[in-house]
Motif scaffolding. Structure first.
Motif, PDB file in Angstrom:
ATOM      1  N   LEU A   1     111.563  63.738  34.070  1.00 22.01           N
ATOM      2  CA  LEU A   1     112.363  64.957  34.032  1.00 22.01           C
ATOM      3  C   LEU A   1     112.890  65.210  32.631  1.00 22.01           C
ATOM      4  CD1 LEU A   1     114.413  64.333  37.289  1.00 22.01           C
ATOM      5  CD2 LEU A   1     112.289  65.613  37.028  1.00 22.01           C
ATOM      6  N   ARG A   2     112.755  66.445  32.208  1.00 24.52           N
ATOM      7  CA  ARG A   2     113.332  66.918  30.946  1.00 24.52           C
ATOM      8  C   ARG A   2     114.079  68.197  31.270  1.00 24.52           C
ATOM      9  NH1 ARG A   2     110.174  66.709  25.806  1.00 24.52           N
ATOM     10  NH2 ARG A   2     112.295  67.054  25.093  1.00 24.52           N
TER      11      ARG A   2
ATOM     12  N   LEU B   1     107.461  66.738  33.864  1.00 24.75           N
ATOM     13  CA  LEU B   1     106.181  66.272  33.326  1.00 24.75           C
ATOM     14  C   LEU B   1     105.493  65.420  34.379  1.00 24.75           C
ATOM     15  CD1 LEU B   1     107.396  65.254  29.776  1.00 24.75           C
ATOM     16  CD2 LEU B   1     106.249  67.365  30.445  1.00 24.75           C
ATOM     17  N   VAL B   2     104.194  65.616  34.540  1.00 22.39           N
ATOM     18  CA  VAL B   2     103.408  64.912  35.543  1.00 22.39           C
ATOM     19  C   VAL B   2     102.226  64.261  34.845  1.00 22.39           C
ATOM     20  CG1 VAL B   2     102.156  65.146  37.731  1.00 22.39           C
ATOM     21  CG2 VAL B   2     104.020  66.738  37.196  1.00 22.39           C
ATOM     22  N   ARG B   3     101.958  62.977  35.161  1.00 23.62           N
ATOM     23  CA  ARG B   3     100.800  62.299  34.568  1.00 23.62           C
ATOM     24  C   ARG B   3     100.155  61.360  35.572  1.00 23.62           C
ATOM     25  NH1 ARG B   3     103.445  57.852  30.373  1.00 23.62           N
ATOM     26  NH2 ARG B   3     104.289  56.472  31.976  1.00 23.62           N
ATOM     27  N   ASP B   4      98.931  60.988  35.270  1.00 21.80           N
ATOM     28  CA  ASP B   4      98.163  60.032  36.066  1.00 21.80           C
ATOM     29  C   ASP B   4      98.684  58.633  35.748  1.00 21.80           C
ATOM     30  OD1 ASP B   4      96.252  58.316  37.167  1.00 21.80           O
ATOM     31  OD2 ASP B   4      94.562  59.503  36.483  1.00 21.80           O
ATOM     32  N   SER B   5      99.117  57.905  36.768  1.00 21.88           N
ATOM     33  CA  SER B   5      99.690  56.575  36.538  1.00 21.88           C
ATOM     34  C   SER B   5      98.652  55.559  36.077  1.00 21.88           C
ATOM     35  CB  SER B   5     100.389  56.063  37.801  1.00 21.88           C
ATOM     36  OG  SER B   5      99.453  55.898  38.844  1.00 21.88           O
ATOM     37  N   LYS B   6      97.368  55.858  36.306  1.00 22.94           N
ATOM     38  CA  LYS B   6      96.316  54.928  35.894  1.00 22.94           C
ATOM     39  C   LYS B   6      95.838  55.181  34.468  1.00 22.94           C
ATOM     40  CE  LYS B   6      93.709  56.191  39.300  1.00 22.94           C
ATOM     41  NZ  LYS B   6      94.576  57.301  39.622  1.00 22.94           N
TER      42      LYS B   6
ATOM     43  N   VAL C   1     105.396  71.404  34.121  1.00 23.86           N
ATOM     44  CA  VAL C   1     105.654  72.512  35.047  1.00 23.86           C
ATOM     45  C   VAL C   1     107.153  72.774  35.093  1.00 23.86           C
ATOM     46  CG1 VAL C   1     103.609  72.077  36.472  1.00 23.86           C
ATOM     47  CG2 VAL C   1     105.763  70.996  37.075  1.00 23.86           C
ATOM     48  N   SER C   2     107.516  73.981  35.421  1.00 29.08           N
ATOM     49  CA  SER C   2     108.938  74.302  35.525  1.00 29.08           C
ATOM     50  C   SER C   2     109.537  73.546  36.705  1.00 29.08           C
ATOM     51  CB  SER C   2     109.132  75.808  35.711  1.00 29.08           C
ATOM     52  OG  SER C   2     108.727  76.200  37.012  1.00 29.08           O
ATOM     53  N   ARG C   3     110.840  73.353  36.649  1.00 29.83           N
ATOM     54  CA  ARG C   3     111.514  72.677  37.766  1.00 29.83           C
ATOM     55  C   ARG C   3     111.389  73.489  39.046  1.00 29.83           C
ATOM     56  NH1 ARG C   3     115.915  68.577  36.652  1.00 29.83           N
ATOM     57  NH2 ARG C   3     115.337  67.736  34.649  1.00 29.83           N
ATOM     58  N   ASP C   4     111.419  74.814  38.935  1.00 32.98           N
ATOM     59  CA  ASP C   4     111.253  75.662  40.118  1.00 32.98           C
ATOM     60  C   ASP C   4     109.871  75.485  40.732  1.00 32.98           C
ATOM     61  OD1 ASP C   4     113.837  76.664  39.887  1.00 32.98           O
ATOM     62  OD2 ASP C   4     113.200  78.511  38.896  1.00 32.98           O
ATOM     63  N   ALA C   5     108.839  75.429  39.888  1.00 35.03           N
ATOM     64  CA  ALA C   5     107.476  75.228  40.390  1.00 35.03           C
ATOM     65  C   ALA C   5     107.334  73.854  41.041  1.00 35.03           C
ATOM     66  CB  ALA C   5     106.464  75.385  39.260  1.00 35.03           C
ATOM     67  N   TRP C   6     107.924  72.829  40.435  1.00 38.56           N
ATOM     68  CA  TRP C   6     107.853  71.475  40.997  1.00 38.56           C
ATOM     69  C   TRP C   6     108.574  71.424  42.345  1.00 38.56           C
ATOM     70  CZ3 TRP C   6     104.827  67.559  40.620  1.00 38.56           C
ATOM     71  CH2 TRP C   6     105.207  66.333  41.141  1.00 38.56           C
ATOM     72  N   SER C   7     109.719  72.069  42.426  1.00 39.34           N
ATOM     73  CA  SER C   7     110.467  72.106  43.677  1.00 39.34           C
ATOM     74  C   SER C   7     109.666  72.786  44.779  1.00 39.34           C
ATOM     75  CB  SER C   7     111.801  72.821  43.463  1.00 39.34           C
ATOM     76  OG  SER C   7     112.523  72.895  44.666  1.00 39.34           O
ATOM     77  N   ALA C   8     109.038  73.910  44.453  1.00 39.44           N
ATOM     78  CA  ALA C   8     108.207  74.608  45.435  1.00 39.44           C
ATOM     79  C   ALA C   8     107.031  73.748  45.873  1.00 39.44           C
ATOM     80  CB  ALA C   8     107.712  75.933  44.851  1.00 39.44           C
ATOM     81  N   PHE C   9     106.397  73.062  44.920  1.00 36.93           N
ATOM     82  CA  PHE C   9     105.267  72.186  45.244  1.00 36.93           C
ATOM     83  C   PHE C   9     105.689  71.046  46.165  1.00 36.93           C
ATOM     84  CE2 PHE C   9     103.069  68.199  44.246  1.00 36.93           C
ATOM     85  CZ  PHE C   9     101.810  68.512  44.731  1.00 36.93           C
ATOM     86  N   THR C  10     106.781  70.361  45.828  1.00 38.62           N
ATOM     87  CA  THR C  10     107.201  69.214  46.650  1.00 38.62           C
ATOM     88  C   THR C  10     107.664  69.659  48.030  1.00 38.62           C
ATOM     89  OG1 THR C  10     109.405  69.212  45.635  1.00 38.62           O
ATOM     90  CG2 THR C  10     107.744  67.729  44.682  1.00 38.62           C
ATOM     91  N   THR C  11     108.274  70.831  48.122  1.00 36.69           N
ATOM     92  CA  THR C  11     108.671  71.359  49.429  1.00 36.69           C
ATOM     93  C   THR C  11     107.439  71.639  50.276  1.00 36.69           C
ATOM     94  OG1 THR C  11     110.703  72.314  48.554  1.00 36.69           O
ATOM     95  CG2 THR C  11     109.864  73.248  50.599  1.00 36.69           C
ATOM     96  N   LEU C  12     106.446  72.285  49.688  1.00 32.92           N
ATOM     97  CA  LEU C  12     105.206  72.571  50.406  1.00 32.92           C
ATOM     98  C   LEU C  12     104.492  71.287  50.822  1.00 32.92           C
ATOM     99  CD1 LEU C  12     103.155  74.706  51.376  1.00 32.92           C
ATOM    100  CD2 LEU C  12     102.094  74.533  49.127  1.00 32.92           C
ATOM    101  N   ALA C  13     104.442  70.313  49.912  1.00 39.37           N
ATOM    102  CA  ALA C  13     103.788  69.033  50.230  1.00 39.37           C
ATOM    103  C   ALA C  13     104.500  68.318  51.363  1.00 39.37           C
ATOM    104  CB  ALA C  13     103.732  68.152  48.976  1.00 39.37           C
ATOM    105  N   ALA C  14     105.828  68.323  51.350  1.00 42.87           N
ATOM    106  CA  ALA C  14     106.593  67.668  52.415  1.00 42.87           C
ATOM    107  C   ALA C  14     106.385  68.365  53.741  1.00 42.87           C
ATOM    108  CB  ALA C  14     108.076  67.638  52.043  1.00 42.87           C
TER     109      ALA C  14
END
Length: 63
Positions: free
Chosen positions: A26-27, A32-37, A46-59
């Motif tokens: 978080l910044r 920021l999103v990255r591949d752990s491998k 991605v914006s925090r709003d976009a990340w929030s929408a994505f995680t809500t949809l995924a959940a």
């Protein structure tokens, strides 16, 4: 601030096998999103709003 100085973390839902995992950091105003491998590759910002929408949809889709 370089990406190596950020506090990266994985979801508690990530498996212990190390496959198919992402890490996030978080910044102000951005996630920021990255591949752990492959942490040397460029991260996706991605914006925090976009990340929030994505995680809500995924959940919602897990139910």
């Amino acid at each position: 601030m370089s990406t190596s100085e950020l506090a990266w973390f994985k979801s508690s839902y990530s498996g212990g096998g190390g496959d198919n995992c992402i890490e996030v950091a978080l910044r102000p105003g951005v996630v920021l999103v990255r591949d752990s491998k492959d942490t040397g590759r460029q991260s996706l910002a991605v914006s925090r709003d976009a990340w929030s929408a994505f995680t809500t949809l995924a959940a919602d889709s897990r139910v």
